[in-house]
Design an enzyme around this catalytic site. Structure first.
Site, PDB file in Angstrom:
ATOM      1  N   GLU A  39      -7.554  -0.204  -3.917  1.00  0.00           N
ATOM      2  CA  GLU A  39      -6.479  -1.154  -3.637  1.00  0.00           C
ATOM      3  C   GLU A  39      -5.677  -1.441  -4.899  1.00  0.00           C
ATOM      4  O   GLU A  39      -6.257  -1.698  -5.958  1.00  0.00           O
ATOM      5  CB  GLU A  39      -7.100  -2.447  -3.101  1.00  0.00           C
ATOM      6  CG  GLU A  39      -6.300  -3.096  -2.007  1.00  0.00           C
ATOM      7  CD  GLU A  39      -6.216  -2.231  -0.748  1.00  0.00           C
ATOM      8  OE1 GLU A  39      -5.207  -1.510  -0.595  1.00  0.00           O
ATOM      9  OE2 GLU A  39      -7.153  -2.278   0.055  1.00  0.00           O
ATOM     10  N   HIS A  40      -4.374  -1.417  -4.738  1.00  0.00           N
ATOM     11  CA  HIS A  40      -3.436  -1.621  -5.848  1.00  0.00           C
ATOM     12  C   HIS A  40      -3.622  -0.556  -6.932  1.00  0.00           C
ATOM     13  O   HIS A  40      -3.433  -0.816  -8.114  1.00  0.00           O
ATOM     14  CB  HIS A  40      -3.549  -3.051  -6.418  1.00  0.00           C
ATOM     15  CG  HIS A  40      -3.019  -4.077  -5.457  1.00  0.00           C
ATOM     16  ND1 HIS A  40      -1.684  -4.383  -5.366  1.00  0.00           N
ATOM     17  CD2 HIS A  40      -3.646  -4.832  -4.527  1.00  0.00           C
ATOM     18  CE1 HIS A  40      -1.508  -5.292  -4.411  1.00  0.00           C
ATOM     19  NE2 HIS A  40      -2.682  -5.584  -3.881  1.00  0.00           N
ATOM     20  N   ASP A  69      -2.376   2.722  -6.041  1.00  0.00           N
ATOM     21  CA  ASP A  69      -1.411   3.809  -5.750  1.00  0.00           C
ATOM     22  C   ASP A  69      -0.230   3.808  -6.718  1.00  0.00           C
ATOM     23  O   ASP A  69       0.175   4.856  -7.215  1.00  0.00           O
ATOM     24  CB  ASP A  69      -0.974   3.846  -4.270  1.00  0.00           C
ATOM     25  CG  ASP A  69      -0.289   2.605  -3.733  1.00  0.00           C
ATOM     26  OD1 ASP A  69      -0.245   1.580  -4.448  1.00  0.00           O
ATOM     27  OD2 ASP A  69       0.213   2.654  -2.587  1.00  0.00           O
ATOM     28  N   GLY A 123       2.623  -7.468  10.278  1.00  0.00           N
ATOM     29  CA  GLY A 123       2.381  -8.242   9.060  1.00  0.00           C
ATOM     30  C   GLY A 123       0.918  -8.577   8.836  1.00  0.00           C
ATOM     31  O   GLY A 123       0.602  -9.535   8.143  1.00  0.00           O
ATOM     32  N   TYR A 167       3.301  -9.201  -5.286  1.00  0.00           N
ATOM     33  CA  TYR A 167       3.079  -7.757  -5.358  1.00  0.00           C
ATOM     34  C   TYR A 167       3.895  -7.171  -6.510  1.00  0.00           C
ATOM     35  O   TYR A 167       3.370  -6.459  -7.378  1.00  0.00           O
ATOM     36  CB  TYR A 167       3.474  -7.115  -4.024  1.00  0.00           C
ATOM     37  CG  TYR A 167       3.179  -5.641  -3.929  1.00  0.00           C
ATOM     38  CD1 TYR A 167       1.973  -5.188  -3.403  1.00  0.00           C
ATOM     39  CD2 TYR A 167       4.108  -4.694  -4.343  1.00  0.00           C
ATOM     40  CE1 TYR A 167       1.707  -3.829  -3.293  1.00  0.00           C
ATOM     41  CE2 TYR A 167       3.855  -3.344  -4.243  1.00  0.00           C
ATOM     42  CZ  TYR A 167       2.650  -2.911  -3.716  1.00  0.00           C
ATOM     43  OH  TYR A 167       2.390  -1.567  -3.622  1.00  0.00           O
ATOM     44  N   ASP A 226       0.586   3.916   2.158  1.00  0.00           N
ATOM     45  CA  ASP A 226       0.716   3.616   3.590  1.00  0.00           C
ATOM     46  C   ASP A 226       1.483   4.706   4.322  1.00  0.00           C
ATOM     47  O   ASP A 226       1.103   5.131   5.416  1.00  0.00           O
ATOM     48  CB  ASP A 226       1.415   2.266   3.779  1.00  0.00           C
ATOM     49  CG  ASP A 226       0.713   1.149   3.024  1.00  0.00           C
ATOM     50  OD1 ASP A 226      -0.452   1.345   2.617  1.00  0.00           O
ATOM     51  OD2 ASP A 226       1.331   0.090   2.826  1.00  0.00           O
ATOM     52  N   SER A 268      -0.304  -2.031   7.682  1.00  0.00           N
ATOM     53  CA  SER A 268       0.846  -1.131   7.521  1.00  0.00           C
ATOM     54  C   SER A 268       1.690  -0.996   8.772  1.00  0.00           C
ATOM     55  O   SER A 268       2.069   0.118   9.154  1.00  0.00           O
ATOM     56  CB  SER A 268       0.396   0.260   7.084  1.00  0.00           C
ATOM     57  OG  SER A 268       0.021   0.214   5.773  1.00  0.00           O
ATOM     58  N   SER A 269       1.990  -2.124   9.380  1.00  0.00           N
ATOM     59  CA  SER A 269       2.905  -2.063  10.527  1.00  0.00           C
ATOM     60  C   SER A 269       4.255  -1.531  10.072  1.00  0.00           C
ATOM     61  O   SER A 269       4.934  -0.823  10.828  1.00  0.00           O
ATOM     62  CB  SER A 269       3.056  -3.440  11.168  1.00  0.00           C
ATOM     63  OG  SER A 269       3.343  -4.419  10.198  1.00  0.00           O
ATOM     64  N   ARG A 280      -2.828   1.769   9.306  1.00  0.00           N
ATOM     65  CA  ARG A 280      -3.953   2.282   8.519  1.00  0.00           C
ATOM     66  C   ARG A 280      -4.858   1.140   8.055  1.00  0.00           C
ATOM     67  O   ARG A 280      -4.447  -0.020   8.009  1.00  0.00           O
ATOM     68  CB  ARG A 280      -3.469   3.037   7.275  1.00  0.00           C
ATOM     69  CG  ARG A 280      -2.666   2.219   6.260  1.00  0.00           C
ATOM     70  CD  ARG A 280      -3.478   1.748   5.051  1.00  0.00           C
ATOM     71  NE  ARG A 280      -2.712   0.849   4.207  1.00  0.00           N
ATOM     72  CZ  ARG A 280      -2.730  -0.447   4.328  1.00  0.00           C
ATOM     73  NH1 ARG A 280      -3.437  -1.035   5.275  1.00  0.00           N
ATOM     74  NH2 ARG A 280      -2.022  -1.214   3.515  1.00  0.00           N
TER      75      ARG A 280
HETATM   76  C1  GLA Z   1       0.583  -2.414   0.185  1.00  0.00           C
HETATM   77  C2  GLA Z   1       1.490  -1.297  -0.325  1.00  0.00           C
HETATM   78  C3  GLA Z   1       0.674  -0.083  -0.744  1.00  0.00           C
HETATM   79  C4  GLA Z   1      -0.463  -0.466  -1.687  1.00  0.00           C
HETATM   80  C5  GLA Z   1      -1.250  -1.650  -1.136  1.00  0.00           C
HETATM   81  C6  GLA Z   1      -2.280  -2.151  -2.117  1.00  0.00           C
HETATM   82  O1  GLA Z   1      -0.025  -2.020   1.381  1.00  0.00           O
HETATM   83  O2  GLA Z   1       2.409  -0.930   0.668  1.00  0.00           O
HETATM   84  O3  GLA Z   1       1.517   0.870  -1.331  1.00  0.00           O
HETATM   85  O4  GLA Z   1       0.032  -0.719  -2.974  1.00  0.00           O
HETATM   86  O5  GLA Z   1      -0.402  -2.725  -0.783  1.00  0.00           O
HETATM   87  O6  GLA Z   1      -3.258  -1.217  -2.329  1.00  0.00           O
END
Ligand code: GLA
Length: 389
Positions: free
Chosen positions: A37-38, A40, A126, A226, A176, A130-131, A31
């Site tokens: 971003e950040h 969820d 990586g 993270y 993701d 979202s691999s 995706r």
């Molecule tokens: C990674 C996490 C997601 C999300 C993003 C940041 O991709 O897997 O859940 O938190 O970072 O938006």
């Protein structure tokens, strides 16, 4: 490579490895997050789309209690015995993702019979696309066919998220896995991460495209930054007396500034602003108001860089180049995408300028960062699917 070509290639690899035809083939996409971003894991909104890069698994029963997994990207195959309790391998072990998914099915009483599988992927590993979710969701889709039990899409995404938490040790949010399960061609997905209510946002205007630039750098390998950001958000919510930052406003935050560590304040400022920008961006996409959507992407990047501090020099360089090209050159907005600390940037561009923009970004990035980037365009693609039931 198209999904069908990848599936054919994976079937050939299966045949070469196991000397018989695969019985089932399942796939799930990576995706790109357009904005949000950040947010969820703060119960906020996200606006990702599935990309036409997939992880494919070809498999067949083997008449035993063993599972053997071969991956084109891994040195050695993984094997496990379904007659024994499943547990995660060492941190960073590639098979933790599919094994965690198998464990999730077993925990629901859906234990598959033994099978052999070959996995291959066009999602850069990586690279912030979202691999890992693609691998989890492809595995879950395969297990649905093997066990003959189709899960509810929300339950399926949550099972995959749990695999990532418990087996890969990454405390990710739900974005993701949800988009990899629920993506739809020509649509972004506005996901309310609190109610888990997905809403498809059509993106069919052929005059714009999303250009993805992989910086080909990864500065953070452990995920520590993270988890730390997550903890800071929880701390901010606690100080504000709310369940999560979804319930906080800018005013509340400003009033509490004196009671908060400056770093925590900035983290919360990003999240509160980003949730707002995401809802606005979905509205602008619906109205095909691309210049405004693009500005929201730039604002998102600035906030991730300055307040959330998850960008890096290479991502900032890509965004700078996008800004320098500007609307005259066809770039309407640009931002880092995904967790950050490297990985990819996404730009909203005029479709008829894609080639010129790609060339310029590639050349200037290489000159400034001394690394070759990888660029590609993706339409919003379909979520997980079974190619051979
Ligand atoms: C990674 C996490 C997601 C999300 C993003 C940041 O991709 O897997 O859940 O938190 O970072 O938006």
């Amino acid at each position: 490579m198209t999904l069908n070509e990848l599936a054919r290639q994976t079937a050939v690899q299966f045949q070469q490895t196991f000397h018989r035809e695969p019985h089932w083939i399942a796939a799930a996409p990576g995706r790109v997050n357009v904005i949000g971003e950040h947010t969820d894991y703060n119960d906020g909104f996200v606006l990702p789309m599935a990309i036409d890069r997939y992880t494919v698994i070809a498999a067949a029963p083997n008449g035993s209690s063993q599972v053997t997994l071969h991956s084109g990207a891994a040195q050695s195959p993984a094997s496990l015995d379904l007659a024994q309790p499943l547990k995660p391998g060492p941190k960073g072990y590639w098979a933790n993702y599919p094994v965690g998914v198998i464990a999730g099915f077993v925990a629901r009483g859906l234990k598959p019979a033994g099978f052999d599988a070959v996995i291959s992927s066009t999602v850069p590993l990586g690279g912030g696309l979202s691999s890992s979710a693609a691998l989890e969701v492809a595995a879950a889709t395969l297990l649905e066919v093997i066990t003959g039990q189709k899960l509810d899409p929300v339950e399926k995404a949550l099972l995959c998220q749990k695999a990532e938490h418990d087996y890969a040790g990454m405390p990710c949010g739900i974005m993701d896995q949800f988009i990899s399960v629920m993506g739809k061609e020509n649509h972004l997905l506005l996901l309310d991460c609190r109610s888990r209510q997905p809403e498809l946002v059509p993106m069919t205007d052929p005059s714009v495209a999303l250009l993805i630039t992989n910086t080909n750098v990864k500065h953070e390998l452990t995920g520590g930054g993270y988890a730390q950001r997550r903890a800071q958000c929880e701390q901010a919510a606690k100080t504000l007396g709310v369940r999560s930052l979804r319930d906080a406003t800018e005013d509340m935050l400003l009033q509490a500034r004196g009671r908060m560590d400056e770093t925590v304040f900035r983290r919360a400022r990003h999240v509160i602003g980003e949730i707002k920008r995401t809802v606005l961006a979905a509205r602008e996409v619906r109205a095909s108001n691309w210049p405004v959507a693009g500005q929201l992407m730039y604002a998102s990047h600035a906030s991730l860089r300055d307040d959330y501090q998850v960008s890096c020099d290479e991502l900032d360089v890509v965004v700078d180049i996008g800004r320098a090209i500007g609307p005259q050159g066809g770039v309407l907005g640009c931002r880092m995408t995904g967790g950050g600390f490297g990985g990819c940037a996404v730009a909203l561009v005029r479709a008829d300028h894609v080639d010129a923009i790609s060339k310029r970004v590639a050349a200037e990035y290489e000159q400034r960062a001394k690394i070759k980037p990888t660029l590609f365009v993706s339409r919003p693609a379909a979520g997980a699917l079974v190619l051979k039931p």
